[in-house]
Design a protein around this motif. Structure first.
Motif, PDB file in Angstrom:
ATOM      1  N   ASP A   1      19.438  64.717  73.764  1.00 59.92           N
ATOM      2  CA  ASP A   1      18.853  63.719  74.664  1.00 59.92           C
ATOM      3  C   ASP A   1      17.553  64.193  75.297  1.00 59.92           C
ATOM      4  N   ARG A   2      16.824  65.074  74.572  1.00 57.75           N
ATOM      5  CA  ARG A   2      15.519  65.505  75.075  1.00 57.75           C
ATOM      6  C   ARG A   2      14.613  65.913  73.926  1.00 57.75           C
ATOM      7  N   VAL A   3      13.307  65.857  74.196  1.00 56.20           N
ATOM      8  CA  VAL A   3      12.324  66.332  73.222  1.00 56.20           C
ATOM      9  C   VAL A   3      11.414  67.344  73.917  1.00 56.20           C
ATOM     10  N   THR A   4      10.911  68.274  73.133  1.00 58.21           N
ATOM     11  CA  THR A   4       9.931  69.240  73.619  1.00 58.21           C
ATOM     12  C   THR A   4       8.660  69.026  72.817  1.00 58.21           C
ATOM     13  N   VAL A   5       7.565  68.799  73.542  1.00 54.31           N
ATOM     14  CA  VAL A   5       6.264  68.551  72.928  1.00 54.31           C
ATOM     15  C   VAL A   5       5.379  69.766  73.172  1.00 54.31           C
TER      16      VAL A   5
END
Length: 98
Positions: free
Chosen positions: A14-18
């Motif tokens: 439930d998360r993204v890292t950019v």
């Protein structure tokens, strides 16, 4: 059709890292990555209430909340990095492929 995940984007539940193209200030420190958590209905409602009729402001408010940074921090990003955040957000909210 499954889209290939770009090398600068990491998706974990439930998360993204950019990964940013260059370091930027967030909460008073230099960072080279920003995390976005998945939005809740409350996040969406709050962004709509605080952004009024301004679509760009609503999006900035929402992204700032999801990344736990200020809108001023987001305004300091390069356009390319902000576009990466948008891409990460849409990957978070898109329906899984069947």
């Amino acid at each position: 059709m499954i889209k290939k995940t770009p090398s600068w984007l990491a998706i974990a539940g439930d998360r993204v890292t950019v990964t940013l193209t260059r370091p930027s200030e967030a909460n008073g420190v230099q960072v080279d990555k920003l995390n976005l958590r998945a939005p809740t209905v409350r996040d969406m409602r709050t962004a709509h209430q605080t952004g009024g009729a301004d679509d760009e402001q609503r999006e900035m408010n929402l992204f700032a909340s999801l990344a736990e940074v200020s809108t001023k921090d987001l305004e300091g990003l390069t356009l390319k990095d902000y576009t990466r955040l948008q891409t990460g957000y849409f990957r978070l909210v898109q329906e899984d492929e069947l």
